[in-house]
Design a protein around this motif. Structure first.
Motif, PDB file in Angstrom:
ATOM      1  N   ARG A   1     -16.314  29.370 135.169  1.00 17.55           N
ATOM      2  CA  ARG A   1     -17.058  30.557 134.736  1.00 17.55           C
ATOM      3  C   ARG A   1     -18.547  30.222 134.550  1.00 17.55           C
ATOM      4  N   GLY A   2     -19.374  31.160 134.957  1.00 18.96           N
ATOM      5  CA  GLY A   2     -20.814  30.929 134.875  1.00 18.96           C
ATOM      6  C   GLY A   2     -21.317  29.984 135.958  1.00 18.96           C
ATOM      7  N   GLY A   3     -20.485  29.756 136.976  1.00 23.69           N
ATOM      8  CA  GLY A   3     -20.763  28.722 137.968  1.00 23.69           C
ATOM      9  C   GLY A   3     -21.926  28.983 138.920  1.00 23.69           C
ATOM     10  N   SER A   4     -22.514  30.170 138.885  1.00 18.88           N
ATOM     11  CA  SER A   4     -23.645  30.414 139.800  1.00 18.88           C
ATOM     12  C   SER A   4     -24.835  29.517 139.491  1.00 18.88           C
ATOM     13  N   GLU A  58     -18.738  37.907 143.953  1.00 19.92           N
ATOM     14  CA  GLU A  58     -19.926  37.331 144.579  1.00 19.92           C
ATOM     15  C   GLU A  58     -19.988  37.713 146.062  1.00 19.92           C
ATOM     16  N   PHE A  98     -21.123  30.457 142.385  1.00 21.96           N
ATOM     17  CA  PHE A  98     -19.810  30.343 141.765  1.00 21.96           C
ATOM     18  C   PHE A  98     -18.698  29.893 142.710  1.00 21.96           C
ATOM     19  N   THR A 111     -16.551  40.062 137.577  1.00 22.68           N
ATOM     20  CA  THR A 111     -15.644  38.896 137.539  1.00 22.68           C
ATOM     21  C   THR A 111     -14.530  39.114 136.512  1.00 22.68           C
ATOM     22  N   SER A 158     -24.754  35.955 141.470  1.00 25.16           N
ATOM     23  CA  SER A 158     -23.409  36.002 140.913  1.00 25.16           C
ATOM     24  C   SER A 158     -22.830  37.374 141.270  1.00 25.16           C
ATOM     25  N   ALA A 159     -21.748  37.737 140.619  1.00 23.28           N
ATOM     26  CA  ALA A 159     -21.184  39.069 140.836  1.00 23.28           C
ATOM     27  C   ALA A 159     -21.988  40.079 140.025  1.00 23.28           C
TER      28      ALA A 159
HETATM   29  N1  ASP Z   1     -19.414  35.641 138.257  1.00 25.71           N
HETATM   30  C1  ASP Z   1     -19.031  34.370 137.703  1.00 25.71           C
HETATM   31  C2  ASP Z   1     -18.668  34.512 136.257  1.00 25.71           C
HETATM   32  O1  ASP Z   1     -18.776  35.595 135.707  1.00 25.71           O
HETATM   33  C3  ASP Z   1     -20.077  33.343 137.919  1.00 25.71           C
HETATM   34  C4  ASP Z   1     -21.366  33.580 137.199  1.00 25.71           C
HETATM   35  O2  ASP Z   1     -21.578  34.628 136.600  1.00 25.71           O
HETATM   36  O3  ASP Z   1     -22.209  32.680 137.253  1.00 25.71           O
HETATM   37  O4  ASP Z   1     -18.245  33.580 135.658  1.00 25.71           O
END
Ligand code: ASP
Ligand code: MG
Length: 462
Positions: free
Chosen positions: A210-213, A129, A196, A45, A39-40
């Protein structure tokens, strides 16, 4: 074994942690085929989203300069610490400079236009990312692990055009397989793929939410028929409850896909809500592991455990939620229901839970505090002589999850009598037919005690 490993959040917060994660990849790459998803860097993000919106609403060249300088500092410091080879370092520095140059131009563009579309927002957030993947890959190279950095699009993650919440399109597994399989089997290298983000078939960058990794990792695993997915976090696994609320919460060694999905829906912040879909169909286990305690087995999410008989396995608590209530009489119930949910979907409101009584209409919709105003505003427009809309603030949602609940009599009775004994008032209750969870709403000030009472009642901490 073929393993897709994802690193994100605090695990990649700075150069020291990035190097630590790269060493984990090195350790596990012996004898295994590894695909890395990153992810980032943590916080990036969020700051990209903030910057994009700020450039749109209060354009300022000075602000952009400052923002780019901050991003540069964060990523350069990471490179300086993590990349242990001068030649590799020089290359990744120039790649980073190119990306930051591009980012600066996009932000300037947004401030000139004074308009931020969902498409340009996806493009801007993708830089988090896109900056880290080359740095992670360079770190691997510098410690002697052959590696190549790819964007989600490069890796074949093609999506629809639903910017901000894109979904992979049919046929994507073949594309991914054809692009990544040769890297694993012929080149014997470790691909580091940006989590992501994906791309439309005409090449525009999209994001998976969000959280897509996590979702990226499971999509790649399904496409490559991986043996396992490892999601590296900063905790030992999924717990019976967030230890912030329940100090004696325990790690759960095994949990089914269904249970993990219910928990993520109810705010347990374990996983991207759709992340298990791709692996469920292929029966690929997902392991949650702790970057800072790598030898602990963590939690395995998989169908092997579908048979478990735990009645209540875990609890989640969402604090500071709100309820929008639609009530009235003298109209077509189904029609109003569909109008309500269409409006909520248009506004992208995250609906946590719904309860309804249909004698006369009374529909209670629980939403995140972030979405409450949006939901209330759009539903308020439905008000007329027959329909009334109001809202209730400061509530907490507790959800008890466990696949053994289905068909076990008395679970709800046990939960609610424990709450009653402890004088906790329940505002709203919902249980779906799947019977994998019972959820209820209490006053926000009772949230933590309610979750502790139920945790004790089912002896989850023993
Ligand atoms: N960087 C993205 C986010 O903060 C994806 C991730 O963290 O999975 O939503
Ligand atoms: Mg992130």
């Amino acid at each position: 074994m073929r393993i897709v490993m994802k690193f994100g959040g605090v695990s990649v917060k700075d150069g020291k942690n990035i190097l630590h994660c790269a060493n984990l990849v090195k350790k596990f790459s012996e004898g295994n085929e590894i695909v890395v998803v990153v992810s980032a860097m943590s916080g990036v993000t969020d700051s990209l989203i903030k910057a994009a919106n700020k450039c749109c609403s209060e354009p300022s060249a000075g602000y952009i300069k400052m923002f780019i300088a901050e991003m540069m500092k964060k990523h350069y410091e990471a490179i300086e610490y993590a990349v242990r080879n001068e030649e590799v370092k020089a290359k990744v520095i120039s790649a980073t400079e190119r990306l930051l140059d591009e980012l600066e131009k996009v932000l300037l563009g947004i401030s000139y236009l004074g308009e931020l579309t969902r498409r340009s927002e996806d493009y801007i957030v993708s830089f988090g990312e896109r900056l880290l993947a080359p740095i992670f890959s360079a770190t691997l190279l510098s410690i002697g692990v052959d590696s190549v950095a790819l964007t989600g699009g490069d890796a074949g993650i093609l999506t629809d055009k639903n910017y901000g919440r894109a979904k992979p399109i049919p046929g994507v597994y073949n594309t991914i397989k054809s692009r990544l399989e040769p890297l694993l089997t012929i080149k014997k290298t470790v691909p580091v793929v940006t989590g992501f983000i994906g791309a439309t078939d005409d090449g525009n960058i999209t994001t998976l939410g969000r959280g897509g990794s996590d979702f990226t990792a499971t999509i790649l695993a399904a496409a490559l028929d991986a043996d396992e997915v490892w999601l590296w976090k900063e905790v030992d696994g999924i717990m019976t409850c967030d230890p912030k609320y329940v100090p004696n919460a325990k790690v759960i060694p095994e949990i089914s896909y269904q249970e993990a999905m219910e928990l993520s829906h109810f705010g347990a912040k374990i996983l991207h809500p759709r992340a298990l879909e791709p692996v469920m169909r292929k029966n690929i286990p997902v392991r949650i592991k702790n970057t800072f305690n790598p030898d602990s087995p963590g939690t395995v999410i998989g169908s092997r455990t579908e048979e478990t008989t735990d009645i209540v396995k875990a609890l989640s608590l969402i604090t500071n939620a709100g309820i929008v209530n639609v009530s009235g009489a003298g109209f077509d119930f189904a029609e109003i229901m569909s109008e309500v949910f269409r409006r909520l979907a248009d506004e992208k409101v995250n609906v946590i839970m719904v309860a309804q009584s249909s004698s006369e209409l009374n529909l209670s919709i629980v939403v995140d505090s972030r979405d409450l105003d949006k939901a209330y505003k759009t539903l308020k427009k439905l008000e007329n002589g027959n329909i009334k809309v109001d809202k209730l603030l400061d509530i907490a949602v507790i959800s008890a999850v466990g696949s053994g609940m289905a068909g076990t009599p008395g679970v709800a009775g046990k939960i609610f009598s424990a709450l009653g004994r402890n004088k906790i008032n329940v505002i709203m209750i919902s249980q779906s037919c799947s019977e994998f969870n019972v959820s209820f709403v209490v006053d926000n000030k009772d949230g933590v005690s309610a979750v502790r009472v139920v945790h004790d009642e089912f002896k989850l901490g023993d």
